[in-house]
Design a protein around this motif. Structure first.
Motif, PDB file in Angstrom:
ATOM      1  N   PRO A  45       0.927  -1.089   0.041  1.00 12.56           N
ATOM      2  CA  PRO A  45      -0.056   0.065  -0.029  1.00 12.56           C
ATOM      3  C   PRO A  45       0.784   1.087   0.056  1.00 12.56           C
ATOM      4  N   GLY A  46       0.170   2.397  -0.468  1.00 10.67           N
ATOM      5  CA  GLY A  46       0.869   3.794  -0.533  1.00 10.67           C
ATOM      6  C   GLY A  46       0.646   4.585   0.339  1.00 10.67           C
ATOM      7  N   ASN A  47      -0.650   4.405   1.228  1.00  9.94           N
ATOM      8  CA  ASN A  47      -0.672   5.527   1.971  1.00  9.94           C
ATOM      9  C   ASN A  47      -1.951   4.661   3.161  1.00  9.94           C
ATOM     10  N   THR A  48      -2.172   5.522   4.180  1.00 13.13           N
ATOM     11  CA  THR A  48      -3.141   4.994   5.103  1.00 13.13           C
ATOM     12  C   THR A  48      -4.391   4.300   4.599  1.00 13.13           C
ATOM     13  N   ALA A  49      -4.965   5.259   3.728  1.00 17.31           N
ATOM     14  CA  ALA A  49      -6.297   4.768   3.188  1.00 17.31           C
ATOM     15  C   ALA A  49      -6.298   3.410   2.664  1.00 17.31           C
ATOM     16  N   GLU A  50      -5.216   3.343   1.836  1.00 14.67           N
ATOM     17  CA  GLU A  50      -5.020   1.785   1.141  1.00 14.67           C
ATOM     18  C   GLU A  50      -4.723   0.772   2.226  1.00 14.67           C
ATOM     19  N   VAL A  51      -3.953   1.078   3.103  1.00 13.69           N
ATOM     20  CA  VAL A  51      -3.603   0.209   4.114  1.00 13.69           C
ATOM     21  C   VAL A  51      -5.206  -0.174   4.904  1.00 13.69           C
ATOM     22  N   ALA A  52      -5.880   0.740   5.285  1.00 14.74           N
ATOM     23  CA  ALA A  52      -7.378   0.385   5.856  1.00 14.74           C
ATOM     24  C   ALA A  52      -8.435  -0.449   4.780  1.00 14.74           C
ATOM     25  N   ALA A  53      -8.209  -0.109   3.412  1.00 18.13           N
ATOM     26  CA  ALA A  53      -9.007  -0.949   2.512  1.00 18.13           C
ATOM     27  C   ALA A  53      -8.311  -2.459   2.447  1.00 18.13           C
ATOM     28  N   ILE A  54      -7.268  -2.372   2.457  1.00 17.26           N
ATOM     29  CA  ILE A  54      -6.430  -3.904   2.482  1.00 17.26           C
ATOM     30  C   ILE A  54      -7.173  -4.667   3.897  1.00 17.26           C
ATOM     31  N   VAL A  55      -7.216  -3.923   4.989  1.00 14.76           N
ATOM     32  CA  VAL A  55      -7.539  -4.689   6.134  1.00 14.76           C
ATOM     33  C   VAL A  55      -8.984  -4.944   6.166  1.00 14.76           C
ATOM     34  N   ARG A  56      -9.877  -4.103   5.524  1.00 15.75           N
ATOM     35  CA  ARG A  56     -11.310  -4.316   5.421  1.00 15.75           C
ATOM     36  C   ARG A  56     -11.566  -5.603   4.408  1.00 15.75           C
ATOM     37  N   LEU A  57     -10.736  -5.480   3.483  1.00 17.19           N
ATOM     38  CA  LEU A  57     -10.978  -6.685   2.496  1.00 17.19           C
ATOM     39  C   LEU A  57     -10.528  -8.061   3.112  1.00 17.19           C
ATOM     40  N   CYS A  58      -9.486  -8.017   3.853  1.00 18.05           N
ATOM     41  CA  CYS A  58      -9.073  -9.083   4.534  1.00 18.05           C
ATOM     42  C   CYS A  58     -10.071  -9.793   5.569  1.00 18.05           C
ATOM     43  N   ARG A  59     -10.744  -8.761   6.164  1.00 14.95           N
ATOM     44  CA  ARG A  59     -11.616  -9.257   7.167  1.00 14.95           C
ATOM     45  C   ARG A  59     -12.620  -9.776   6.556  1.00 14.95           C
ATOM     46  N   ALA A  60     -13.259  -9.186   5.399  1.00 15.37           N
ATOM     47  CA  ALA A  60     -14.569  -9.733   4.765  1.00 15.37           C
ATOM     48  C   ALA A  60     -14.437 -11.207   4.411  1.00 15.37           C
ATOM     49  N   HIS A  61     -13.044 -11.348   3.868  1.00 13.14           N
ATOM     50  CA  HIS A  61     -12.617 -12.882   3.159  1.00 13.14           C
ATOM     51  C   HIS A  61     -11.834 -13.728   4.318  1.00 13.14           C
ATOM     52  N   LYS A  62     -11.858 -13.122   5.683  1.00 13.85           N
ATOM     53  CA  LYS A  62     -11.153 -13.942   6.543  1.00 13.85           C
ATOM     54  C   LYS A  62      -9.794 -14.339   6.062  1.00 13.85           C
ATOM     55  N   ILE A  63      -9.100 -13.346   5.875  1.00  6.78           N
ATOM     56  CA  ILE A  63      -7.573 -13.584   5.249  1.00  6.78           C
ATOM     57  C   ILE A  63      -6.589 -12.809   6.533  1.00  6.78           C
ATOM     58  N   ALA A  64      -5.866 -13.474   6.963  1.00 10.83           N
ATOM     59  CA  ALA A  64      -4.856 -13.173   7.828  1.00 10.83           C
ATOM     60  C   ALA A  64      -3.785 -12.423   7.259  1.00 10.83           C
ATOM     61  N   ILE A  65      -3.273 -11.113   8.024  1.00 11.97           N
ATOM     62  CA  ILE A  65      -2.232 -10.180   7.730  1.00 11.97           C
ATOM     63  C   ILE A  65      -1.223 -10.449   8.475  1.00 11.97           C
ATOM     64  N   VAL A  66      -0.058 -10.340   7.791  1.00 15.64           N
ATOM     65  CA  VAL A  66       1.394 -10.155   8.457  1.00 15.64           C
ATOM     66  C   VAL A  66       1.855  -8.692   8.224  1.00 15.64           C
ATOM     67  N   PRO A  67       2.035  -8.010   9.024  1.00 21.47           N
ATOM     68  CA  PRO A  67       2.556  -6.740   8.867  1.00 21.47           C
ATOM     69  C   PRO A  67       4.196  -6.882   8.709  1.00 21.47           C
ATOM     70  N   GLN A  68       4.739  -5.897   7.795  1.00 19.26           N
ATOM     71  CA  GLN A  68       6.157  -6.107   7.698  1.00 19.26           C
ATOM     72  C   GLN A  68       6.483  -4.658   7.425  1.00 19.26           C
ATOM     73  N   GLY A  69       7.737  -4.500   8.171  1.00 19.84           N
ATOM     74  CA  GLY A  69       8.374  -3.284   7.690  1.00 19.84           C
ATOM     75  C   GLY A  69       9.710  -3.558   6.855  1.00 19.84           C
TER      76      GLY A  69
END
Length: 460
Positions: A45-69
Motif C-alpha cells: 500500500p502507498g498510504n493509510t487509506a490503502e492500508v485500511a482498504a486492505i484490512v477491510r478486504l482481509c476481514r471480509a474474506h477472513k484472510i490473515a495479515i502479516v505486517p512487515q517493515g
C-alpha cells in the motif's frame, strides 16, 4: 482467492500486489534465515487509506495479515506461515515525512520511513532523534514501534515507548485510530498508543507516528576502555552516572569471546583486547573540547587495563563501527543460540557469572559471546559450541534456553529486551510470563481482533 486478489488490485493497483514466487521471495525469509513462509501475496500500500482498504478486504474474506517493515526481525515476527493463506502487508511505500515541528520538538513520519531517514530529517532541522540501531538503514519506524526497539542510547533517552508522542493505527476492522498528537501531557483516559507499541502487529497496523526530538548535541566524548571483569564494568557505570549525569549517553560492553569474533572479521577495527571492553560516550551541547577534557580528566583517576579516546569524529565513528559490526560478524562466524535478555544492571555480574558456570557444566567447552547495552541491563548473550564442531547446535537450544532464562527470571529479568518475541520465543513467554498478564493481553487481543487475523502464529 482470485476474487480477493482482484479486489486488492482494484484497491491499491495491480502493480502493488505481488504473487510470483520470485517477487515475493525477499519478503518471506527472516533476517536470521530461521523462518521461511509462503504467503498468498504481498501487498504494497502507498498510504493509510490503502492500508485500511486492505484490512477491510482481509476481514471480509477472513484472510490473515502479516505486517512487515524492513524485514529485519530477529524473532520471525514479520514472517508468514507456510499455508499460502496469509497476506504480507509491507509498508515500505509509506515514506512521507509529514511534519517537523521544531518548536514542539516533534517529528511525524509514515511507518515505512527508515530509522536513518527519520534521523536525517531531525538532523536537517537541527534536532536529534536518538534511537540508534545497527540496522538503521533498513529497519523502519513501524517495525521499531512494533518491537519497542531500544538500541545504544536507551540509557539517556529511553526505548520507543518513551520516544513516541502519538500514533496512527489501522485497527483490525479497518477503522483508523488517529492519535498523532504531539502533546507531552494528556490525562484524558488511557494512553492508547501504548497498546500498539511492542505488540508486533498483533493488535493493528501502525501507519504513522509522532516522535520526540531533542537538541542536537554539539559535543561528544567517546572512549573504549578495558577492564578485568563485568563487576568492574558495572562499578564504572555507576561512577560515570554519578560524575556526568544524563550526559552519559551510551555504555556498551563487549566480552573477550566477542572481541575474538570481531578480530577474525574486522582486524583493523580492534584497538586492543581485555576480558571486558566498555564503549563509553558522553554527549552535550557546548564545546566539544571541554567535554572531552572532562572525560580524560576522570579517566586519568581510574584503574584500567588499557584505553583509547576518540580524538576526532573519524575515530569516534571507528569505535562505533566496531560495535555495530558485531551482529554481522557473528553471522559470518557461524550459528549461535541467541538471547536478547535484560536484568537490572545491578544483577548483570551475577547473571554473567552463574549462567556461564551452569552452561559449562551442561556443555563442557561451550562458547558464550556476550555484548550489549549494559547501561540499561540488556545483554545479547549468544551460545555456541555446545558440542564438538557445533554439530546439532539447535538440538541443544531448549536446554540452553532453559538454563539462560531460568537465571534471567530468577534475577527479575526478561527474555525479550528489545527484539520482540515473534515466533522464536512464544512458547518460552508462556513458561515465564505472569499468567495474569498474559490473560489480560489476550483479552485485549480478542477485543480488538476477535477473528484473530492480525499476525497469527506469534506470541498472542
Amino acid at each position: 482467492m482470485n476474487d480477493f486478489l482482484q479486489q486488492l488490485a482494484a484497491a491499491i493497483g495491480p502493480q502493488y500486489i505481488l504473487t510470483a514466487q520470485n517477487d515475493t521471495a525477499p519478503f518471506t525469509l527472516d533476517w536470521r534465515r530461521r523462518y521461511q513462509g509462503a504467503p498468498l501475496a504481498v501487498a504494497l500500500p502507498g498510504n493509510t487509506a490503502e492500508v485500511a482498504a486492505i484490512v477491510r478486504l482481509c476481514r471480509a474474506h477472513k484472510i490473515a495479515i502479516v505486517p512487515q517493515g524492513g524485514n529485519t526481525s530477529t524473532c520471525g515476527a514479520a514472517t508468514p506461515d507456510a499455508s499460502g493463506r496469509q497476506l504480507i502487508v509491507a509498508l515500505r511505500r509509506l515514506k512521507t515525512i509529514r511534519r517537523v515541528d521544531t518548536d514542539n520538538n516533534a517529528l511525524t513520519v509514515d511507518a515505512g520511513v527508515t530509522l536513518w531517514e527519520a534521523q536525517q530529517a531531525a538532523e536537517a532541522a537541527g534536532r536529534l532523534f536518538p534511537l540508534a540501531l545497527a540496522s538503521q538503514g533498513t529497519c523502519q519506524i513501524g517495525g521499531n514501534l512494533s518491537t519497542n526497539a531500544g538500541g545504544v542510547a536507551v540509557l539517556r533517552y529511553g526505548t520507543m515507548r518513551e520516544l513516541t508522542l502519538g500514533l496512527e493505527v489501522v485497527l483490525p476492522d479497518g477503522r483508523v485510530l488517529d492519535q498523532l498528537s504531539g502533546l507531552r501531557k494528556d490525562t484524558t483516559g488511557l494512553d492508547l498508543k501504548q497498546l500498539f507499541i511492542g505488540a508486533e502487529g498483533q493488535l493493528g497496523l501502525i501507519t504513522a507516528a509522532t516522535l520526540k526530538l531533542f537538541p542536537l548535541p554539539s559535543a561528544h566524548a567517546t572512549a573504549m576502555v578495558g577492564v578485568g571483569d563485568i563487576e568492574t564494568a558495572i562499578d564504572w557505570l555507576n561512577r560515570l552516572r554519578h560524575r556526568f549525569g544524563d550526559r552519559l549517553t551510551a555504555f556498551e560492553v563487549i566480552d573477550a569471546n566477542c572481541q575474538q569474533v570481531l578480530l577474525r572479521h574486522h582486524p583493523a577495527l580492534m584497538p586492543f583486547s581485555a576480558p571486558w571492553l566498555m564503549l563509553i560516550e558522553l554527549s552535550d551541547g557546548g564545546d566539544a573540547a571541554e567535554l572531552n577534557d572532562a572525560l580524560v580528566e576522570w579517566l586519568a583517576t581510574q584503574d584500567m587495563l588499557d584505553g583509547v579516546m576518540a580524538q576526532n569524529e573519524t575515530e569516534r565513528r571507528k569505535l562505533w563501527t566496531l560495535r555495530e559490526e558485531i551482529s554481522e560478524s557473528q553471522r559470518k562466524d557461524g550459528p549461535s543460540i541467541k538471547h536478547d535478555i535484560a536484568v537490572p544492571t545491578s544483577a548483570l555480574p551475577q547473571l554473567v557469572r552463574d549462567c556461564a558456570a551452569d552452561l559449562e557444566r551442561a556443555f563442557p567447552g561451550v562458547r558464550i559471546v556476550a555484548f550489549g547495552h549494559a547501561g540499561d541491563g540488556n545483554l545479547h548473550y549468544n551460545v555456541s559450541f555446545t558440542r564438538p564442531g557445533n554439530v546439532d547446535l539447535f538440538d541443544d537450544e531448549p536446554a540452553v534456553n532453559a538454563i539462560v532464562y531460568d537465571h534471567v527470571y530468577r534475577l527479575g529479568g526478561t527474555l525479550a529486551a528489545e527484539h520482540g518475541v515473534g515466533q522464536l520465543k512464544k512458547d518460552w513467554l508462556v513458561r515465564y510470563k505472569d499468567p495474569l498478564a498474559l490473560e489480560l493481553m489476550r483479552s485485549i487481543k480478542h477485543a480488538l481482533d476477535p477473528d484473530g487475523l492480525m499476525n497469527p502464529g506469534k506470541w498472542l
